[in-house]
Design a protein around this motif. Structure first.
Motif, PDB file in Angstrom:
ATOM      1  N   ILE A  96       0.827  -1.202   0.000  1.00 33.13           N
ATOM      2  CA  ILE A  96       0.000   0.000   0.000  1.00 33.13           C
ATOM      3  C   ILE A  96       0.865   1.257   0.000  1.00 33.13           C
ATOM      4  O   ILE A  96       0.532   2.269  -0.618  1.00 33.13           O
ATOM      5  N   SER A  97       2.004   1.194   0.684  1.00 33.14           N
ATOM      6  CA  SER A  97       2.859   2.366   0.840  1.00 33.14           C
ATOM      7  C   SER A  97       3.631   2.708  -0.431  1.00 33.14           C
ATOM      8  O   SER A  97       3.955   3.878  -0.661  1.00 33.14           O
ATOM      9  N   MET A  98       3.953   1.708  -1.246  1.00 32.98           N
ATOM     10  CA  MET A  98       4.780   1.956  -2.427  1.00 32.98           C
ATOM     11  C   MET A  98       3.911   2.133  -3.660  1.00 32.98           C
ATOM     12  O   MET A  98       3.125   1.244  -3.986  1.00 32.98           O
ATOM     13  N   PRO A  99       4.018   3.271  -4.352  1.00 31.10           N
ATOM     14  CA  PRO A  99       3.217   3.466  -5.582  1.00 31.10           C
ATOM     15  C   PRO A  99       3.677   2.536  -6.682  1.00 31.10           C
ATOM     16  O   PRO A  99       4.803   2.030  -6.676  1.00 31.10           O
ATOM     17  N   ALA A 100       2.807   2.326  -7.651  1.00 34.64           N
ATOM     18  CA  ALA A 100       3.080   1.362  -8.714  1.00 34.64           C
ATOM     19  C   ALA A 100       4.313   1.730  -9.531  1.00 34.64           C
ATOM     20  O   ALA A 100       5.080   0.852  -9.927  1.00 34.64           O
ATOM     21  N   PHE A 101       4.527   3.033  -9.784  1.00 32.36           N
ATOM     22  CA  PHE A 101       5.676   3.399 -10.609  1.00 32.36           C
ATOM     23  C   PHE A 101       6.988   3.096  -9.903  1.00 32.36           C
ATOM     24  O   PHE A 101       7.976   2.716 -10.550  1.00 32.36           O
ATOM     25  N   PHE A 102       7.019   3.227  -8.559  1.00 32.52           N
ATOM     26  CA  PHE A 102       8.233   2.912  -7.815  1.00 32.52           C
ATOM     27  C   PHE A 102       8.508   1.412  -7.844  1.00 32.52           C
ATOM     28  O   PHE A 102       9.655   0.979  -8.036  1.00 32.52           O
ATOM     29  N   VAL A 103       7.452   0.630  -7.688  1.00 35.51           N
ATOM     30  CA  VAL A 103       7.600  -0.826  -7.801  1.00 35.51           C
ATOM     31  C   VAL A 103       8.087  -1.185  -9.194  1.00 35.51           C
ATOM     32  O   VAL A 103       8.955  -2.057  -9.372  1.00 35.51           O
ATOM     33  N   GLY A 104       7.549  -0.507 -10.202  1.00 39.76           N
ATOM     34  CA  GLY A 104       7.968  -0.770 -11.572  1.00 39.76           C
ATOM     35  C   GLY A 104       9.441  -0.468 -11.798  1.00 39.76           C
ATOM     36  O   GLY A 104      10.140  -1.228 -12.491  1.00 39.76           O
ATOM     37  N   ILE A 105       9.932   0.618 -11.222  1.00 37.18           N
ATOM     38  CA  ILE A 105      11.352   0.963 -11.367  1.00 37.18           C
ATOM     39  C   ILE A 105      12.228  -0.108 -10.724  1.00 37.18           C
ATOM     40  O   ILE A 105      13.233  -0.544 -11.305  1.00 37.18           O
ATOM     41  N   LEU A 106      11.841  -0.560  -9.523  1.00 30.87           N
ATOM     42  CA  LEU A 106      12.616  -1.602  -8.854  1.00 30.87           C
ATOM     43  C   LEU A 106      12.630  -2.893  -9.658  1.00 30.87           C
ATOM     44  O   LEU A 106      13.682  -3.541  -9.813  1.00 30.87           O
ATOM     45  N   LEU A 107      11.476  -3.272 -10.175  1.00 34.54           N
ATOM     46  CA  LEU A 107      11.396  -4.500 -10.977  1.00 34.54           C
ATOM     47  C   LEU A 107      12.216  -4.380 -12.257  1.00 34.54           C
ATOM     48  O   LEU A 107      12.886  -5.339 -12.668  1.00 34.54           O
ATOM     49  N   ALA A 108      12.162  -3.204 -12.884  1.00 34.71           N
ATOM     50  CA  ALA A 108      12.917  -3.009 -14.124  1.00 34.71           C
ATOM     51  C   ALA A 108      14.420  -3.097 -13.874  1.00 34.71           C
ATOM     52  O   ALA A 108      15.152  -3.705 -14.668  1.00 34.71           O
ATOM     53  N   ILE A 109      14.872  -2.511 -12.778  1.00 31.21           N
ATOM     54  CA  ILE A 109      16.309  -2.553 -12.466  1.00 31.21           C
ATOM     55  C   ILE A 109      16.762  -3.974 -12.165  1.00 31.21           C
ATOM     56  O   ILE A 109      17.795  -4.440 -12.671  1.00 31.21           O
ATOM     57  N   LEU A 110      15.977  -4.687 -11.339  1.00 26.66           N
ATOM     58  CA  LEU A 110      16.399  -6.013 -10.895  1.00 26.66           C
ATOM     59  C   LEU A 110      16.231  -7.068 -11.987  1.00 26.66           C
ATOM     60  O   LEU A 110      17.193  -7.745 -12.375  1.00 26.66           O
ATOM     61  N   PHE A 111      15.009  -7.207 -12.491  1.00 29.90           N
ATOM     62  CA  PHE A 111      14.713  -8.308 -13.413  1.00 29.90           C
ATOM     63  C   PHE A 111      14.954  -7.953 -14.882  1.00 29.90           C
ATOM     64  O   PHE A 111      15.059  -8.845 -15.719  1.00 29.90           O
TER      65      PHE A 111
END
Length: 318
Positions: free
Chosen positions: A140-155
């Motif tokens: 709930i605390s993390m917006p979707a775009f921030f999650v997307g950036i993390l996923l893009a960097i890692l995976f």
């Protein structure tokens, strides 16, 4: 049931008309317009008047409204003011991208939320419950775009498992299409899962504390039967409600997620059309998104009867 569906469909069409009317006049009440956006503030009055006449913006607002609404009723969505392309063509290109991401996000979200909510409710104050609750709060605390950036960097960047830019149409193969929507779909699905998990947990805890559940326990009904046959079915009613309502989270998150992954979906189309004062594209895109919400609310109501047959509509007795 059919009478209820017909009534709700009529109500939905009325709401769509209200949305269309509000958007039409609301856009034109905003200072500025497409002519100044295209020609610039230094354009001569003659050039402005000529372009307004060419775009049909010199007509009285009621005439413009009737012309646009009449065209919508016959399937003529108009043309983009800035590019001249058909609005239907633009939507046909953008909608599959957004809906693919949203559908994948819903599958991911529900696939995480329901098991996590069940674990949290049946193992209260245990490690599994704490992990599920913490995960929900983080989602709930993390917006979707921030999650997307993390996923893009890692995976995407470091592991190279998935592409981080662009969208592959389904016509080019299921595998490439799926790989292109995994990261953006998970990005919008995780925040969605967080809200549904909390509702699933609280609803199931409340159901497990009901008197009929204690009666089933006293009769010696097995724990799995009590959970999956009795408790879970009744606990799903509010969960289905919140899952349908929070579809807004999926579509809202897709705007920023599409920017992160360079996907030209409905979110980016809507934002760009608003910035350009592109009235036809903005109006039809908002109507399409509104129609999705209204249709989902109708599906949620119908799903109630599948979950709990005791629910009847139209004044029928249970």
């Amino acid at each position: 049931m059919w009478r209820y569906i017909a009534k709700r469909t009529g109500h939905a069409l009325f709401v769509m008309w209200l949305v269309a009317t509000t958007v039409f006049f609301g856009l034109r009440a905003v200072p500025g317009g497409p002519v100044r956006a295209m020609l610039g503030q230094e354009a001569t009055p003659e050039a402005v008047a000529a372009l307004r006449q060419q775009l049909g913006l010199d007509k009285p607002l009621p005439v413009q409204y009737v012309d646009w609404l009449t065209g919508m009723l016959v399937g003529d969505f108009g043309q983009s003011i800035t590019s001249g392309e058909s609005v239907g063509t633009l939507l046909a290109s953008a909608a599959p991208k957004t809906f693919s991401i949203a559908a994948f996000g819903v599958v991911v979200g529900l696939g995480i939320a329901i098991p996590a909510g069940v674990i949290g409710a049946t193992r209260r104050n245990e490690l599994a419950d704490y992990v599920a609750t913490l995960g929900a709060f983080l989602g709930i605390s993390m917006p979707a775009f921030f999650v997307g950036i993390l996923l893009a960097i890692l995976f995407g960047v470091r592991l190279g498992w998935f592409p981080v830019v662009g969208y592959t149409p389904l016509s080019e193969g299921v595998g490439p299409w799926l790989r292109s929507i995994v990261l953006p779909g998970v990005a919008v699905g995780l925040p969605y899962a967080a809200g549904v998990t909390r509702m699933m947990r609280s609803s199931l805890i409340e159901t497990l504390n009901e008197e009929y559940m204690r009666t089933a326990l006293a009769k010696g009904v097995g724990s799995r039967t009590r959970l999956y046959k009795h408790a879970l079915q009744n606990a799903m009613i509010p969960v289905v409600t919140i899952a349908g309502i929070q579809l807004a989270l999926i579509l809202g998150g897709s705007v920023t997620v599409e920017i992160v992954f360079g996907i030209q979906g409905l979110g980016r189309l809507l934002v760009n059309s608003i910035l350009e004062r592109n009235y036809p594209v903005t109006q039809v895109t908002i109507l399409l998104i509104s129609g999705v919400f209204i249709f989902m609310n109708l599906l949620v109501d119908i799903a109630y009867t599948a979950i709990d047959p005791r629910i009847r509509y139209g004044g029928e007795s249970s």
